[in-house]
Structure formats: C-alpha cells, structure tokens
Design a protein around this motif. Sequence first.
Motif, PDB file in Angstrom:
ATOM      1  N   LEU A   1       0.830  -1.214   0.000  1.00 25.00           N
ATOM      2  CA  LEU A   1       0.000   0.000   0.000  1.00 25.00           C
ATOM      3  C   LEU A   1       0.867   1.267   0.000  1.00 25.00           C
ATOM      4  N   TYR A   2       1.935   1.242   0.801  1.00 26.27           N
ATOM      5  CA  TYR A   2       2.852   2.396   0.851  1.00 26.27           C
ATOM      6  C   TYR A   2       3.501   2.605  -0.522  1.00 26.27           C
ATOM      7  N   ARG A   3       3.789   1.511  -1.221  1.00 21.38           N
ATOM      8  CA  ARG A   3       4.407   1.636  -2.546  1.00 21.38           C
ATOM      9  C   ARG A   3       3.436   2.332  -3.503  1.00 21.38           C
ATOM     10  N   ILE A   4       2.152   1.956  -3.417  1.00 21.53           N
ATOM     11  CA  ILE A   4       1.142   2.599  -4.268  1.00 21.53           C
ATOM     12  C   ILE A   4       1.047   4.086  -3.903  1.00 21.53           C
ATOM     13  N   ALA A   5       1.024   4.365  -2.595  1.00 28.10           N
ATOM     14  CA  ALA A   5       0.916   5.760  -2.125  1.00 28.10           C
ATOM     15  C   ALA A   5       2.113   6.577  -2.603  1.00 28.10           C
ATOM     16  N   TYR A   6       3.289   5.997  -2.484  1.00 34.78           N
ATOM     17  CA  TYR A   6       4.516   6.695  -2.901  1.00 34.78           C
ATOM     18  C   TYR A   6       4.465   6.993  -4.402  1.00 34.78           C
TER      19      TYR A   6
ATOM     20  N   ASN B   1      13.867  16.157  -1.076  1.00 36.65           N
ATOM     21  CA  ASN B   1      13.148  15.595  -2.235  1.00 36.65           C
ATOM     22  C   ASN B   1      12.212  14.466  -1.795  1.00 36.65           C
ATOM     23  N   VAL B   2      11.354  14.044  -2.725  1.00 31.98           N
ATOM     24  CA  VAL B   2      10.292  13.071  -2.395  1.00 31.98           C
ATOM     25  C   VAL B   2      10.851  11.784  -1.796  1.00 31.98           C
ATOM     26  N   GLU B   3      11.910  11.296  -2.408  1.00 34.06           N
ATOM     27  CA  GLU B   3      12.473  10.019  -1.958  1.00 34.06           C
ATOM     28  C   GLU B   3      12.996  10.118  -0.522  1.00 34.06           C
ATOM     29  N   ASP B   4      13.715  11.205  -0.242  1.00 33.99           N
ATOM     30  CA  ASP B   4      14.265  11.393   1.119  1.00 33.99           C
ATOM     31  C   ASP B   4      13.148  11.555   2.151  1.00 33.99           C
ATOM     32  N   LYS B   5      12.113  12.319   1.754  1.00 32.69           N
ATOM     33  CA  LYS B   5      10.981  12.520   2.677  1.00 32.69           C
ATOM     34  C   LYS B   5      10.305  11.189   2.995  1.00 32.69           C
TER      35      LYS B   5
ATOM     36  N   PRO C   1      11.326  -1.517   9.248  1.00 31.34           N
ATOM     37  CA  PRO C   1      12.717  -1.982   9.068  1.00 31.34           C
ATOM     38  C   PRO C   1      13.249  -1.565   7.699  1.00 31.34           C
ATOM     39  N   ILE C   2      14.573  -1.484   7.605  1.00 33.88           N
ATOM     40  CA  ILE C   2      15.229  -1.059   6.365  1.00 33.88           C
ATOM     41  C   ILE C   2      14.742  -1.881   5.160  1.00 33.88           C
ATOM     42  N   SER C   3      14.556  -3.197   5.379  1.00 27.43           N
ATOM     43  CA  SER C   3      14.144  -4.072   4.261  1.00 27.43           C
ATOM     44  C   SER C   3      12.786  -3.648   3.691  1.00 27.43           C
ATOM     45  N   GLU C   4      11.874  -3.236   4.596  1.00 29.21           N
ATOM     46  CA  GLU C   4      10.539  -2.842   4.123  1.00 29.21           C
ATOM     47  C   GLU C   4      10.571  -1.484   3.437  1.00 29.21           C
ATOM     48  N   VAL C   5      11.395  -0.572   3.987  1.00 29.95           N
ATOM     49  CA  VAL C   5      11.552   0.743   3.345  1.00 29.95           C
ATOM     50  C   VAL C   5      12.105   0.527   1.936  1.00 29.95           C
ATOM     51  N   ALA C   6      13.060  -0.387   1.847  1.00 27.33           N
ATOM     52  CA  ALA C   6      13.670  -0.695   0.547  1.00 27.33           C
ATOM     53  C   ALA C   6      12.626  -1.250  -0.422  1.00 27.33           C
ATOM     54  N   ALA C   7      11.722  -2.090   0.107  1.00 32.87           N
ATOM     55  CA  ALA C   7      10.674  -2.668  -0.757  1.00 32.87           C
ATOM     56  C   ALA C   7       9.722  -1.588  -1.263  1.00 32.87           C
ATOM     57  N   VAL C   8       9.394  -0.623  -0.402  1.00 36.67           N
ATOM     58  CA  VAL C   8       8.487   0.465  -0.812  1.00 36.67           C
ATOM     59  C   VAL C   8       9.125   1.302  -1.910  1.00 36.67           C
ATOM     60  N   LEU C   9      10.399   1.649  -1.705  1.00 36.89           N
ATOM     61  CA  LEU C   9      11.077   2.540  -2.654  1.00 36.89           C
ATOM     62  C   LEU C   9      11.726   1.785  -3.825  1.00 36.89           C
ATOM     63  N   GLU C  10      11.588   0.488  -3.810  1.00 33.41           N
ATOM     64  CA  GLU C  10      12.192  -0.381  -4.829  1.00 33.41           C
ATOM     65  C   GLU C  10      13.699  -0.138  -4.946  1.00 33.41           C
ATOM     66  N   LEU C  11      14.359  -0.175  -3.789  1.00 35.70           N
ATOM     67  CA  LEU C  11      15.819  -0.010  -3.716  1.00 35.70           C
ATOM     68  C   LEU C  11      16.387  -1.212  -2.962  1.00 35.70           C
TER      69      LEU C  11
ATOM     70  N   VAL D   1      19.297   1.992   0.715  1.00 33.00           N
ATOM     71  CA  VAL D   1      18.442   2.736   1.657  1.00 33.00           C
ATOM     72  C   VAL D   1      19.283   3.286   2.805  1.00 33.00           C
ATOM     73  N   LYS D   2      20.186   2.457   3.318  1.00 26.24           N
ATOM     74  CA  LYS D   2      21.048   2.896   4.435  1.00 26.24           C
ATOM     75  C   LYS D   2      21.864   4.116   4.014  1.00 26.24           C
TER      76      LYS D   2
END
Lengths: 181, 121
Positions: free
Chosen positions: A74-79, A133-137, A149-159, A164-165
């Motif tokens: 859902l966060y990925r769609i929102a982003y 910028n959007v990505e940093d925010k 967790p970093i892994s989930e943030v990475a999944a949202v941003l596709e990184l 991400v770190k």
Amino acid sequence: MENTDEIIYIKRILEGEVVLFSYFVERYSRPIHTLIIRIIPTKEDAEELTQDTFLKAYRKLDTFKGDCTFSTWLYRIAYNTAVSATRKKKIVFRGLEDYNLEAISDEAVDLLLDKEDDENLLQRLDSAIDKLNVEDKTLITLYYLEEKPISEVAAVLELTPDNVKVKLFRARKKLFVLINS
Amino acid sequence: MIQDRALTKVIKSERTAGLSPDFNSRLMNRVCLESQKQTKRSSVLGLCAISGASLSLISLAIYLLKDYLTFSFHLPVFLLSRESLALYGFSFYIAFLIFILVTLDNYFRHKRMIKKQDNPA
C-alpha cells in the motif's frame, strides 16, 4: 499472524465481501495520509491522493501476491501516486547534491538530530524536512514515523537495503545542511 | 539511528488536522461504486465473449455446411394415419407429464430455498 489475517481478508474481499475493505481503510488511512501530506503539503490534494491510493489498491487487489506485507504494498502505491502528483503539479524540490555531504561528520549530525528539547531546532527541522526531495521525505517518514525496518523501506522505494542505508545517512546530512543554512 | 530523538519527535508530531471525519465513509462509498462498476464490466465482457463465441460457431457451421460438406437435408415425412396419431398422442402425453413433473420440481425447490433463506439455522 497479522499478515495472514490480512491475506484472508483480501481473499474474502475478492470473493465479493467488499465491506471488509473498510478494515484496511480504518487501519491505514491515517499513516498513508501522513506520508502523502509530507510529500504534497496541500491538505485537499493530500486527502484526494489518499483516496486515489486506496481506490488503486482496491482495483489491483487481485495482483497482491503476498510476497511482502500489505502495508508495504500500500505504501508503494501511495509513494508512486504522490510522485506522479508532484510531476503533474510540477513541484520542484531544492537540490542539495552540490554540497559536499561527505565533509560533514556523523557525530555533528547525531548530536544535532538528538536535541529533542530545543523548540527552535524542532521548527527548523520541520521546515527542513519539507525541503527534501520526495524520496528522502518518504525514507525519513517510513523509517522514523512508521519505524519500518530497512528491508521494508527498501521494498516500498524499490531499492536495495544497502542503498536505503546510504540514502538515509545522506538525508540526515542534508537536514543538517538545511538547518544550518 | 532511531536515537535521532529530535527527528523522531518532529516526524511524529501531528502537523495538520488530519483527514476529514467522513473520509472513511466517503471512501467506502467510492469503493462500493467501484465494485458495482467492476461487476457490471465483467458481466458485459462475459456477455460479449459468449456472443462472440456463439457467432463464430454459427459462422463456422455455416461455412462448413456451405463450402465443405455437400449433403442435403431431408425432413422426415409425417404420415397422419390412425396408428401414427395414437403414437403422437402418447408422445404428447409423456411430454406433458414430464413438463408437469419438472415444473413441480422447480416449484418445490424454489419454495425450499426461500424457507432455507428465512431460517438459516
């Protein structure tokens, strides 16, 4: 366990129990709105984009494979929705790429971002986040607000998690520059 | 990095009044409308698919009968004699009996279904 429940709910929604979608709306509307309003600061636009996010999620519910949590999906769609909106509205974010961020010491950043009692600093930090910028925010919102967790943030941003770190460290340094400029 | 207490405090502070109070209900109304649209769309698509398949089957049958197969149809000749009339009468009687039984079966099934819906236990 929570994810299993959500998968069961999704299955039932796809079988026709549309009312069950309200569970996801109740649960995620506020955090999704918080993320979007960080990217698109206009209240009306943020609310509309939150609504668009949920409608997109409903339309594409059958494509949710369960390989990540529903919230990450859902966060990925929102982003992506918020990023498209910034492009349409031609919102330009200040570039800080010219600054020599490597020259800033990690200790100085740690020290500054830890002063929770300095009201003046908190205000400057709040406006500094808006200038990122959007990505940093998104990165900062997901990591600090949602404590993902970093892994989930990475999944949202596709990184990748390593990426991400690095970006998180750089975003903190950008905030340091923006507060002191 | 979670020790960035100032950053955490700013991010967690409520910046805006948040979503309007009727947001969730408005959104659910839109979701329900979307669901109805999807159902309608899929039924229209299904109908189109069935119509398309039927038309193609009919055209295929016409094509095969017209161009590939060369045989002529001969309708059976109805002889109206006393014996055949008795046979037709008997056939109609059996058909009528089947019709009555099927109608009764359908009526009782329908009645049972309504009863089941009223008392699910």
